[in-house]
Design an enzyme around this catalytic site. Structure first.
Site, PDB file in Angstrom:
ATOM      1  N   ARG A 135       0.831  -1.213   0.000  1.00 25.57           N
ATOM      2  CA  ARG A 135       0.000   0.000   0.000  1.00 25.57           C
ATOM      3  C   ARG A 135       0.865   1.263   0.000  1.00 25.57           C
ATOM      4  O   ARG A 135       0.522   2.257  -0.632  1.00 25.57           O
ATOM      5  CB  ARG A 135      -0.973  -0.010   1.178  1.00 25.57           C
ATOM      6  CG  ARG A 135      -2.070   1.029   1.026  1.00 25.57           C
ATOM      7  CD  ARG A 135      -3.183   0.837   2.012  1.00 25.57           C
ATOM      8  NE  ARG A 135      -2.726   0.971   3.386  1.00 25.57           N
ATOM      9  CZ  ARG A 135      -3.462   0.657   4.450  1.00 25.57           C
ATOM     10  NH1 ARG A 135      -4.680   0.172   4.297  1.00 25.57           N
ATOM     11  NH2 ARG A 135      -2.998   0.811   5.659  1.00 25.57           N
ATOM     12  N   LYS A 153      -2.732   6.477   1.082  1.00 21.18           N
ATOM     13  CA  LYS A 153      -2.681   6.950   2.472  1.00 21.18           C
ATOM     14  C   LYS A 153      -1.754   8.162   2.569  1.00 21.18           C
ATOM     15  O   LYS A 153      -0.608   8.054   3.019  1.00 21.18           O
ATOM     16  CB  LYS A 153      -2.210   5.784   3.363  1.00 21.18           C
ATOM     17  CG  LYS A 153      -2.666   5.908   4.804  1.00 21.18           C
ATOM     18  CD  LYS A 153      -2.540   4.577   5.514  1.00 21.18           C
ATOM     19  CE  LYS A 153      -2.652   4.686   6.999  1.00 21.18           C
ATOM     20  NZ  LYS A 153      -3.942   5.118   7.503  1.00 21.18           N
ATOM     21  N   GLU A 203     -16.488   5.980   3.680  1.00 18.84           N
ATOM     22  CA  GLU A 203     -15.910   5.338   4.860  1.00 18.84           C
ATOM     23  C   GLU A 203     -16.136   6.125   6.131  1.00 18.84           C
ATOM     24  O   GLU A 203     -16.666   7.221   6.118  1.00 18.84           O
ATOM     25  CB  GLU A 203     -14.452   4.960   4.649  1.00 18.84           C
ATOM     26  CG  GLU A 203     -13.521   6.025   4.204  1.00 18.84           C
ATOM     27  CD  GLU A 203     -12.139   5.462   3.889  1.00 18.84           C
ATOM     28  OE1 GLU A 203     -11.722   4.440   4.476  1.00 18.84           O
ATOM     29  OE2 GLU A 203     -11.440   6.075   3.069  1.00 18.84           O
TER      30      GLU A 203
HETATM   31  N1  PLP Z   1      -9.631   4.052   5.982  1.00 14.54           N
HETATM   32  C1  PLP Z   1      -8.821   5.054   6.359  1.00 14.54           C
HETATM   33  C2  PLP Z   1      -9.111   6.417   5.850  1.00 14.54           C
HETATM   34  C3  PLP Z   1      -7.745   4.803   7.230  1.00 14.54           C
HETATM   35  O1  PLP Z   1      -6.955   5.789   7.652  1.00 14.54           O
HETATM   36  C4  PLP Z   1      -7.528   3.479   7.677  1.00 14.54           C
HETATM   37  C5  PLP Z   1      -6.386   3.169   8.526  1.00 14.54           C
HETATM   38  O2  PLP Z   1      -5.342   2.845   8.071  1.00 14.54           O
HETATM   39  C6  PLP Z   1      -8.387   2.472   7.250  1.00 14.54           C
HETATM   40  C7  PLP Z   1      -9.430   2.790   6.401  1.00 14.54           C
HETATM   41  C8  PLP Z   1      -8.188   1.061   7.682  1.00 14.54           C
HETATM   42  O3  PLP Z   1      -7.133   0.466   6.993  1.00 14.54           O
HETATM   43  P1  PLP Z   1      -6.304  -0.709   7.628  1.00 14.54           P
HETATM   44  O4  PLP Z   1      -7.268  -1.763   8.003  1.00 14.54           O
HETATM   45  O5  PLP Z   1      -5.376  -1.145   6.577  1.00 14.54           O
HETATM   46  O6  PLP Z   1      -5.622  -0.138   8.814  1.00 14.54           O
HETATM   47  C1  COI Z   2      -4.787   3.058  11.186  1.00 15.73           C
HETATM   48  O1  COI Z   2      -5.816   2.457  11.427  1.00 15.73           O
HETATM   49  O2  COI Z   2      -3.682   2.547  11.243  1.00 15.73           O
HETATM   50  C2  COI Z   2      -4.788   4.438  10.823  1.00 15.73           C
HETATM   51  O3  COI Z   2      -3.869   4.863  10.185  1.00 15.73           O
HETATM   52  C3  COI Z   2      -5.862   5.255  11.282  1.00 15.73           C
HETATM   53  C4  COI Z   2      -5.373   6.518  11.824  1.00 15.73           C
HETATM   54  C5  COI Z   2      -5.121   6.650  13.226  1.00 15.73           C
HETATM   55  C6  COI Z   2      -5.074   7.585  10.914  1.00 15.73           C
END
Ligand code: PLP
Ligand code: COI
Length: 341
Positions: free
Chosen positions: A82, A185, A221
Site C-alpha cells: 500500500r 494513504k 468510509e
Molecule cells: N480508511 C482510512 C481512511 C484509514 O486511515 C484506515 C487506517 O489505516 C483504514 C481505512 C483502515 O485500513 P487498515 O485496516 O489497513 O488499517
Molecule cells: C490506522 O488504522 O492505522 C490508521 O492509520 C488510522 C489513523 C489513526 C489515521
C-alpha cells in the site's frame, strides 16, 4: 524484557515516546542504509516538498505479543504494497517490500520493551512515513526522500473500545474526490477530514461517515476506518474509487467467508442503512468498532443499528476471530502473521 513504567491496560490511542526509530534516505536515485536513531525529531529543510505540497505518505500497522510470548506482525507485506501504491499516486520512489519489512522488524526489536504484554489488550502501533525532502518551490516531485518508522504502544482508538458508538453523516464535507487521493494513504486526506471530525466529536459522535463526493448517496468510509454492514448472513462493504483499501477489511472479508457468510463489495446507498442488522467501522487502529446508530445531520434522519447498545453477534465473532489470529491463539490458516524470531 518489559517496560515496568507503563500501565498497559490504561493505554489509549495516544503517543508514548519509545527508545529508537529507524530512517533511510533516498538520494541519487537509490535507497541508502537503514539508520537507527534515538532522536524524536527530524531535520527537514523549510523548502521541502512534504511541508508545502503534501508530498508525504504514511502507513499504520500493529505488532502483538502472543500467548506464547512471541511478537507477531499482522500482514506487513500488505502495508508495504500500500505504501508503494501511495508512492505511485504522488510521484515518490517505491520502497521495495523486503526493505520495508526489514525496517519494521528492526524498529520492533529495538523497542521490544514497549510491545505490550499478552492479555492487556494493548499492542505496538507502527507508523512508517515517507517524506519528500528536496528544497524547491516549484510544484514538482522531490528528488530526495526520507523513509522512517517510529513505534508507540497503544490501546483502543475509540475510547468506548468494543462498544457500539454513534456516527454522523455530514453532507457539507468531503474527505476525498472521486478520482483523487482517497485510495492512498497521504496526509492531505486526513487534513481534509479534520474539520468534519472535530465537529462530529463536539456533537458526541465517534466518527464521520463520509458519503461519495460525486452523488452524495453512497457510503464511502468512517473517518479513519472502512465501513461494513451485516444482514442475511452477508458481509457488505463499499466499493468506491475514493476509499482506502483497508487491510483489516480485506481480512474480515476472508474471515466472514471462512465462517460461511456471503461477502459483497458493492455500492451501499444511504437508504440501505435502515436494513442492516449490524454495522461497524474497521481498521488497524479501530479494529472493529460497532456502530450504534447513524445520524444524517442534514437530512434529519436517524438509522438505529444496535437497539440494545451491545455489539451484535456477527461483529463479536469477527472481532474475536481476528484478535485470536493476531495474538496467536488460533491457527493462522492464511499465513497473515509474521513472527519475529
Ligand atoms: N480508511 C482510512 C481512511 C484509514 O486511515 C484506515 C487506517 O489505516 C483504514 C481505512 C483502515 O485500513 P487498515 O485496516 O489497513 O488499517
Ligand atoms: C490506522 O488504522 O492505522 C490508521 O492509520 C488510522 C489513523 C489513526 C489515521
Amino acid at each position: 524484557m518489559e517496560n515496568k513504567k507503563i500501565d498497559w491496560s490504561s493505554l489509549t490511542f495516544g503517543y508514548v515516546p519509545t527508545n529508537y526509530n529507524v530512517r533511510m534516505y533516498y538520494r541519487n536515485g537509490k535507497w541508502g542504509e537503514l539508520e537507527v536513531s534515538s532522536e524524536t525529531s527530524i531535520n527537514i529543510p523549510m523548502a521541502a516538498t512534504c511541508l508545502h505540497y503534501g508530498q508525504e505518505a504514511f502507513e499504520g500497522m500493529k505488532a502483538f505479543r502472543g500467548k506464547d510470548g512471541k511478537i507477531r506482525i499482522f500482514r506487513p507485506e500488505e502495508n508495504a504494497a500500500r505504501l508503494q501504491s501511495s508512492s505511485r499516486g504522488i510521484m515518490m520512489p517505491e520502497l521495495p517490500t523486503d526493505l520495508f519489512i526489514n525496517a519494521v522488524k528492526r524498529v520492533i526489536e529495538l523497542n521490544e520493551e514497549f510491545v505490550p504484554p499478552y492479555g492487556t489488550g494493548a499492542s505496538l502501533y507502527i507508523r512508517p512515513l515517507l517524506l519528500g525532502l528536496s528544497q524547491q518551490v516549484g510544484v514538482k516531485p522531490a528528488a530526495e526522500y526520507l523513509f522512517m518508522i517510529f513505534v508507540t504502544p497503544v490501546g483502543p482508538y475509540f475510547k468506548e473500545g468494543f462498544k457500539p458508538t454513534p456516527m454522523a453523516i455530514m453532507r457539507g464535507y468531503d474527505r476525498a474526490a472521486p478520482l483523487g487521493t482517497g485510495t492512498i494513504k497521504v496526509g492531505g486526506n486526513y487534513a481534509a477530514s479534520l474539520k468534519a471530525g472535530v465537529l462530529a466529536h463536539e456533537k458526541g459522535y465517534s466518527a464521520v461517515i463520509f458519503l461519495d463526493a460525486k452523488h452524495k448517496e453512497y457510503i464511502d468510509e468512517c473517518g479513519p476506518a472502512n465501513f461494513f454492514g451485516i444482514k442475511n448472513n452477508t458481509y457488505i462493504t463499499p466499493k468506491s474509487t475514493s476509499i482506502l483499501p483497508s487491510i483489516t477489511n480485506k481480512s474480515l472479508m476472508q474471515i466472514a467467508e471462512d465462517m460461511g457468510m456471503k461477502v459483497e463489495r458493492r455500492e451501499i446507498h444511504v437508504d440501505e442503512l435502515s436494513t442492516f442488522e449490524e454495522a461497524g467501522a474497521c481498521g488497524t487502529a479501530a479494529v472493529i468498532s460497532p456502530i450504534e446508530r447513524i445520524d444524517d445531520l442534514d437530512e434529519h434522519k436517524s438509522y438505529i443499528i444496535s437497539k440494545d447498545g451491545k455489539a451484535g453477534p456477527t461483529c463479536e465473532k469477527l472481532y474475536n476471530k481476528l484478535r485470536a489470529i493476531q495474538y496467536g491463539e488460533e491457527p493462522d490458516t492464511h499465513n497473515w502473521v509474521m513472527i519475529l524470531d
